[in-house]
Design a protein around this motif. Structure first.
Motif, PDB file in Angstrom:
ATOM      1  N   GLY A  66       0.805  -1.222   0.000  1.00 43.75           N
ATOM      2  CA  GLY A  66       0.000   0.000   0.000  1.00 43.75           C
ATOM      3  C   GLY A  66       0.833   1.264   0.000  1.00 43.75           C
ATOM      4  O   GLY A  66       0.625   2.146   0.824  1.00 43.75           O
ATOM      5  N   ALA A  67       1.790   1.360  -0.929  1.00 44.46           N
ATOM      6  CA  ALA A  67       2.589   2.585  -1.078  1.00 44.46           C
ATOM      7  C   ALA A  67       1.656   3.728  -1.449  1.00 44.46           C
ATOM      8  O   ALA A  67       0.619   3.510  -2.076  1.00 44.46           O
ATOM      9  N   ILE A  68       2.039   4.938  -1.095  1.00 45.38           N
ATOM     10  CA  ILE A  68       1.197   6.122  -1.302  1.00 45.38           C
ATOM     11  C   ILE A  68       0.765   6.245  -2.761  1.00 45.38           C
ATOM     12  O   ILE A  68      -0.360   6.609  -3.078  1.00 45.38           O
ATOM     13  N   GLN A  69       1.674   5.875  -3.678  1.00 41.39           N
ATOM     14  CA  GLN A  69       1.336   6.033  -5.093  1.00 41.39           C
ATOM     15  C   GLN A  69       0.325   4.965  -5.558  1.00 41.39           C
ATOM     16  O   GLN A  69      -0.460   5.204  -6.454  1.00 41.39           O
ATOM     17  N   HIS A  70       0.309   3.804  -4.898  1.00 42.45           N
ATOM     18  CA  HIS A  70      -0.693   2.781  -5.229  1.00 42.45           C
ATOM     19  C   HIS A  70      -2.051   3.174  -4.645  1.00 42.45           C
ATOM     20  O   HIS A  70      -3.074   3.105  -5.321  1.00 42.45           O
ATOM     21  N   LEU A  71      -2.046   3.599  -3.379  1.00 42.83           N
ATOM     22  CA  LEU A  71      -3.300   3.995  -2.715  1.00 42.83           C
ATOM     23  C   LEU A  71      -3.995   5.090  -3.509  1.00 42.83           C
ATOM     24  O   LEU A  71      -5.216   5.109  -3.623  1.00 42.83           O
ATOM     25  N   ALA A  72      -3.204   6.010  -4.092  1.00 44.14           N
ATOM     26  CA  ALA A  72      -3.783   7.100  -4.872  1.00 44.14           C
ATOM     27  C   ALA A  72      -4.625   6.553  -6.020  1.00 44.14           C
ATOM     28  O   ALA A  72      -5.664   7.101  -6.342  1.00 44.14           O
ATOM     29  N   GLY A  73      -4.193   5.438  -6.593  1.00 39.76           N
ATOM     30  CA  GLY A  73      -4.873   4.917  -7.771  1.00 39.76           C
ATOM     31  C   GLY A  73      -6.117   4.096  -7.487  1.00 39.76           C
ATOM     32  O   GLY A  73      -6.889   3.806  -8.399  1.00 39.76           O
ATOM     33  N   MET A  74      -6.334   3.669  -6.214  1.00 40.34           N
ATOM     34  CA  MET A  74      -7.468   2.763  -5.964  1.00 40.34           C
ATOM     35  C   MET A  74      -8.337   3.184  -4.788  1.00 40.34           C
ATOM     36  O   MET A  74      -9.312   2.529  -4.465  1.00 40.34           O
ATOM     37  N   ARG A  75      -7.999   4.313  -4.169  1.00 38.95           N
ATOM     38  CA  ARG A  75      -8.702   4.690  -2.939  1.00 38.95           C
ATOM     39  C   ARG A  75     -10.170   5.031  -3.156  1.00 38.95           C
ATOM     40  O   ARG A  75     -10.951   5.034  -2.207  1.00 38.95           O
ATOM     41  N   THR A  76     -10.572   5.320  -4.408  1.00 32.61           N
ATOM     42  CA  THR A  76     -11.982   5.638  -4.646  1.00 32.61           C
ATOM     43  C   THR A  76     -12.812   4.390  -4.938  1.00 32.61           C
ATOM     44  O   THR A  76     -13.978   4.496  -5.280  1.00 32.61           O
ATOM     45  N   SER A  77     -12.200   3.212  -4.804  1.00 31.30           N
ATOM     46  CA  SER A  77     -12.972   1.969  -4.952  1.00 31.30           C
ATOM     47  C   SER A  77     -14.064   1.955  -3.894  1.00 31.30           C
ATOM     48  O   SER A  77     -13.860   2.456  -2.789  1.00 31.30           O
ATOM     49  N   LYS A  78     -15.233   1.354  -4.232  1.00 29.00           N
ATOM     50  CA  LYS A  78     -16.313   1.387  -3.244  1.00 29.00           C
ATOM     51  C   LYS A  78     -15.962   0.544  -2.029  1.00 29.00           C
ATOM     52  O   LYS A  78     -16.098   0.977  -0.911  1.00 29.00           O
ATOM     53  N   VAL A  79     -15.491  -0.689  -2.278  1.00 32.75           N
ATOM     54  CA  VAL A  79     -15.103  -1.568  -1.173  1.00 32.75           C
ATOM     55  C   VAL A  79     -13.697  -2.097  -1.444  1.00 32.75           C
ATOM     56  O   VAL A  79     -13.399  -2.541  -2.545  1.00 32.75           O
ATOM     57  N   ILE A  80     -12.846  -2.000  -0.425  1.00 32.60           N
ATOM     58  CA  ILE A  80     -11.474  -2.487  -0.578  1.00 32.60           C
ATOM     59  C   ILE A  80     -11.236  -3.653   0.377  1.00 32.60           C
ATOM     60  O   ILE A  80     -11.580  -3.587   1.561  1.00 32.60           O
ATOM     61  N   VAL A  81     -10.684  -4.732  -0.161  1.00 33.85           N
ATOM     62  CA  VAL A  81     -10.291  -5.888   0.642  1.00 33.85           C
ATOM     63  C   VAL A  81      -8.778  -6.012   0.550  1.00 33.85           C
ATOM     64  O   VAL A  81      -8.213  -5.875  -0.534  1.00 33.85           O
ATOM     65  N   ALA A  82      -8.134  -6.238   1.674  1.00 35.20           N
ATOM     66  CA  ALA A  82      -6.676  -6.417   1.654  1.00 35.20           C
ATOM     67  C   ALA A  82      -6.297  -7.757   2.252  1.00 35.20           C
ATOM     68  O   ALA A  82      -6.840  -8.160   3.290  1.00 35.20           O
ATOM     69  N   ILE A  83      -5.408  -8.445   1.555  1.00 32.99           N
ATOM     70  CA  ILE A  83      -4.849  -9.693   2.081  1.00 32.99           C
ATOM     71  C   ILE A  83      -3.348  -9.446   2.194  1.00 32.99           C
ATOM     72  O   ILE A  83      -2.686  -9.187   1.177  1.00 32.99           O
ATOM     73  N   ASN A  84      -2.816  -9.496   3.398  1.00 30.24           N
ATOM     74  CA  ASN A  84      -1.388  -9.262   3.555  1.00 30.24           C
ATOM     75  C   ASN A  84      -0.881  -9.945   4.816  1.00 30.24           C
ATOM     76  O   ASN A  84      -1.593 -10.037   5.811  1.00 30.24           O
ATOM     77  N   LYS A  85       0.358 -10.427   4.730  1.00 30.65           N
ATOM     78  CA  LYS A  85       0.981 -11.148   5.842  1.00 30.65           C
ATOM     79  C   LYS A  85       1.311 -10.198   6.996  1.00 30.65           C
ATOM     80  O   LYS A  85       1.267 -10.573   8.151  1.00 30.65           O
ATOM     81  N   ASP A  86       1.656  -8.954   6.584  1.00 29.50           N
ATOM     82  CA  ASP A  86       2.120  -7.976   7.574  1.00 29.50           C
ATOM     83  C   ASP A  86       0.961  -7.133   8.084  1.00 29.50           C
ATOM     84  O   ASP A  86       0.406  -6.315   7.364  1.00 29.50           O
ATOM     85  N   GLU A  87       0.588  -7.347   9.343  1.00 29.70           N
ATOM     86  CA  GLU A  87      -0.593  -6.634   9.836  1.00 29.70           C
ATOM     87  C   GLU A  87      -0.362  -5.125   9.964  1.00 29.70           C
ATOM     88  O   GLU A  87      -1.293  -4.359  10.127  1.00 29.70           O
ATOM     89  N   GLU A  88       0.905  -4.697   9.864  1.00 29.80           N
ATOM     90  CA  GLU A  88       1.224  -3.270   9.927  1.00 29.80           C
ATOM     91  C   GLU A  88       1.167  -2.610   8.540  1.00 29.80           C
ATOM     92  O   GLU A  88       1.378  -1.407   8.405  1.00 29.80           O
ATOM     93  N   ALA A  89       0.925  -3.387   7.494  1.00 32.62           N
ATOM     94  CA  ALA A  89       0.959  -2.836   6.125  1.00 32.62           C
ATOM     95  C   ALA A  89      -0.056  -1.698   5.985  1.00 32.62           C
ATOM     96  O   ALA A  89      -1.194  -1.816   6.442  1.00 32.62           O
ATOM     97  N   PRO A  90       0.364  -0.579   5.356  1.00 33.49           N
ATOM     98  CA  PRO A  90      -0.542   0.587   5.222  1.00 33.49           C
ATOM     99  C   PRO A  90      -1.838   0.279   4.474  1.00 33.49           C
ATOM    100  O   PRO A  90      -2.844   0.965   4.676  1.00 33.49           O
ATOM    101  N   ILE A  91      -1.847  -0.762   3.661  1.00 35.38           N
ATOM    102  CA  ILE A  91      -3.054  -1.100   2.891  1.00 35.38           C
ATOM    103  C   ILE A  91      -4.236  -1.360   3.835  1.00 35.38           C
ATOM    104  O   ILE A  91      -5.380  -1.040   3.514  1.00 35.38           O
ATOM    105  N   PHE A  92      -3.976  -1.910   5.031  1.00 33.55           N
ATOM    106  CA  PHE A  92      -5.071  -2.216   5.956  1.00 33.55           C
ATOM    107  C   PHE A  92      -5.776  -0.948   6.457  1.00 33.55           C
ATOM    108  O   PHE A  92      -6.924  -0.980   6.832  1.00 33.55           O
ATOM    109  N   LYS A  93      -5.040   0.187   6.435  1.00 35.34           N
ATOM    110  CA  LYS A  93      -5.644   1.442   6.922  1.00 35.34           C
ATOM    111  C   LYS A  93      -6.757   1.924   5.996  1.00 35.34           C
ATOM    112  O   LYS A  93      -7.643   2.654   6.412  1.00 35.34           O
ATOM    113  N   VAL A  94      -6.699   1.538   4.715  1.00 38.87           N
ATOM    114  CA  VAL A  94      -7.746   1.991   3.790  1.00 38.87           C
ATOM    115  C   VAL A  94      -8.730   0.868   3.459  1.00 38.87           C
ATOM    116  O   VAL A  94      -9.735   1.095   2.806  1.00 38.87           O
TER     117      VAL A  94
END
Lengths: 326, 253
Positions: free
Chosen positions: A271-299
């Protein structure tokens, strides 16, 4: 005369959904401003199709039927739109912000000595004027734009505006265009349909995206495996595109595509800032990641902390069950 | 052959956007500027053409404020291998695409390029229109969104462009313009010697003729923060619950 033009796009004998969204929004704005809306249908063998626009509430269609449009590129379409806009003294012209819609609208704007409010995600009427919201910095910010010159050109981001079924009687007007001598200097000499990707990323209602967490290019088969039963498009993070695992056209983010599907499933993407910029307007976001601290979980609306190699096969199994039920 | 490449100065992709005091532009304090990544690809591509053909000149044109950060962006393009650069001086870069394109076209006209290259869009305002408007004002055909190297062959050119759902193969008269998408080439590391050489290359400043604005930005806002962070569970066991939530709560499946 004045009014609103809504530019349709025809592909394989059908109206592209994104352009019907532009028609739908043009009708809503037309009603708010008491302006007549005319849908513009251009191409070869499209006259009959224009009549079917009544299903979407269109009561007037302007048809440019010309054999030379068969292998034509953007310029003749843009010339036609500029000529119609001038001749009808249009107040606004609505386009879809599909790849083709963006290219044609920008060219038409040059002929009309103006610019396009491209990629609108919201249009409001304020004191008889349009106030258009569009993402900038790939969605890190939103700008509100007003139009200073008539006609005002707008392109609408696919998947944001709705298509409403309606019924109306369509009055068809045939319009003949005086194309310039250079109008046909670029020709489409071939088309290669994307093989691996049947659903277009920027118009997909579900996207399954993969990142470095997949460890190597071959493991994208897990992403494709889940995308298939969901009827989803496959996306990728910049990291894996830079590594050559996926082509650039699959990239979601500030230097790739900005998407707003109903459901975005990010797998092994931190969930790098430049990736989040491209998908943050999705209606529903699901994240699967090993690292529970990954920024993707915040969105993410829903997250699973876990190894994509265990979680993805289980998700594919569930998705297949769902596909079998429907 | 002369290749002109249009480049825009934009905030680095890692920039966290803050709205400036004016309310309709970003706060550029502490912002690092870079050439817009697609424009940089176009420069790299132009330089590769130059390396494979004799007698090719690559000229960079930009519009922006005459200050160190703009020069840095131009020096970067010169270090990739462009021969010289032109800076069209303007207080800011926050103009609408018609204003930018008409200023570019006025300057480019005097250069009469054979090939005019752009990145497909600047990654700040994301308009993606300057290539179309500039080439139309110069009456040059434009191939939009070229994703592979062009086949340059005398009076014609062939290009492959990404469109929704596939690739279109286009044939155009030449001279022409093209807007470049990712994957056409990759950016190479710049050796120190090229960076040093770039510091001696010519940057010519010219004044801008700015048209009246077609669009005005009334307001710039930051999007509402997404309220995320809900963890459904750990590992594969959480999958059935996730699907139930997507079906029953979010209603997206």
């Amino acid at each position: 005369m004045s009014g609103i033009l809504a530019i349709t796009e025809v592909k394989d004998g059908k109206f592209r959904r994104a352009s019907l969204e532009a028609v739908g929004e043009a009708l809503r704005i037309g009603q708010a401003l008491s302006l007549e809306v005319s849908a513009v249908v251009m191409g070869t063998g499209v006259s009959e199709l224009a009549g079917s626009l009544g299903e979407y509430g269109v009561s007037k269609a302007i048809v440019v039927e010309d054999d030379r449009l068969e292998n034509a590129y953007t310029q003749p379409y843009a010339e036609a739109i500029a000529e119609i806009a001038k001749s009808k003294e249009a107040d606004y012209v609505f386009f879809s912000a599909s790849a083709r819609g963006k290219a044609i609208s920008a060219l038409a704007s040059a002929y009309l000595k103006t610019a396009v409010v491209s990629d609108c995600v919201q249009i409001q009427v304020e004191d008889g004027e349009l106030s258009c919201q569009r993402p900038v910095y790939a969605g890190k910010a939103l700008s509100v734009v007003k139009i200073q010159k008539k006609p005002g050109l707008l392109s609408l981001r696919p998947n944001v505006f709705s298509v409403e079924k309606n019924s109306a009687e369509v009055a068809v007007e045939n319009f003949s265009v005086n194309f310039s001598e250079t109008a046909f200097r670029v020709k489409v000499v071939g088309v290669e349909k994307a093989k691996e990707q049947s659903v277009e990323l920027s118009e997909a209602s579900i996207i399954v995206s993969g990142g470095r967490g997949l460890k190597e290019a071959a493991n994208f088969s897990l992403i494709e495996g889940l995308a298939d039963p969901l009827g989803a498009a496959v996306g990728a993070s910049r990291a894996v595109v830079d590594d050559g695992w996926r082509p650039h056209k699959d990239q979601v983010g500030q230097t790739g595509k900005t998407v707003s599907p109903n459901l975005y499933i990010a797998c092994g993407i931190s969930g790098a800032i430049q990736h989040l910029a491209g998908m943050r307007t999705s209606k529903v976001i699901v994240a699967i990641n090993k690292d529970e601290e990954a920024p993707i979980f915040k969105v993410a609306d829903y997250g699973i902390v876990g190894d994509v190699f265990e979680v993805l096969p289980k998700m594919t199994e569930e998705a297949k069950k769902l596909a079998a039920d429907s | 052959m002369k290749i002109v490449v249009c480049v825009k100065r934009v905030p680095d992709t890692a920039t966290k956007i803050k709205v400036g005091a004016e309310g309709n532009v970003i706060d550029t304090k502490d912002v690092e500027f870079i050439p817009s990544p697609y424009d940089e690809l176009a420069v790299e591509y132009a330089v590769r053409i130059q390396e494979n053909q004799s007698d090719v000149e690559v000229v960079i044109v930009t519009l922006g404020p005459a200050e160190a950060s703009t020069e840095k962006v131009l020096r970067r393009c010169l270090a990739i291998g462009a021969n010289r650069a032109i800076l069209i001086e303007s207080a800011g870069t926050d103009h609408d695409p018609y204003v930018i394109a008409s200023a570019l076209a006025n300057t480019i006209k005097e250069e009469s390029p054979d090939l005019l290259l752009f990145g497909i869009q600047a990654i700040d305002d994301d308009y993606g229109q300057v290539s179309s408007i500039t080439s139309a004002l110069l009456d040059m055909p434009l191939l939009w969104g070229v994703s592979e190297p062009l086949e340059l062959g005398g009076s014609t050119v062939k290009g492959r462009c990404e469109v929704d759902g596939g690739v279109e193969i286009l044939e155009s008269s030449f001279p022409c313009a093209a807007s470049i998408k990712g994957s056409i080439t990759d950016i190479r590391m710049c050796p120190l010697i090229k960076i040093r050489r770039a510091s001696k290359k010519e940057i010519k400043n010219v004044s801008a003729q700015l048209e009246d604005s077609a669009l005005s930005v009334e307001k710039l806002e930051l999007p509402a923060e997404r309220v995320g962070g809900r963890i459904v569970g750990q590992g594969a066991d959480a999958v059935p619950e996730l699907f139930r939530l997507l079906r029953e709560e979010a209603k997206v499946l």
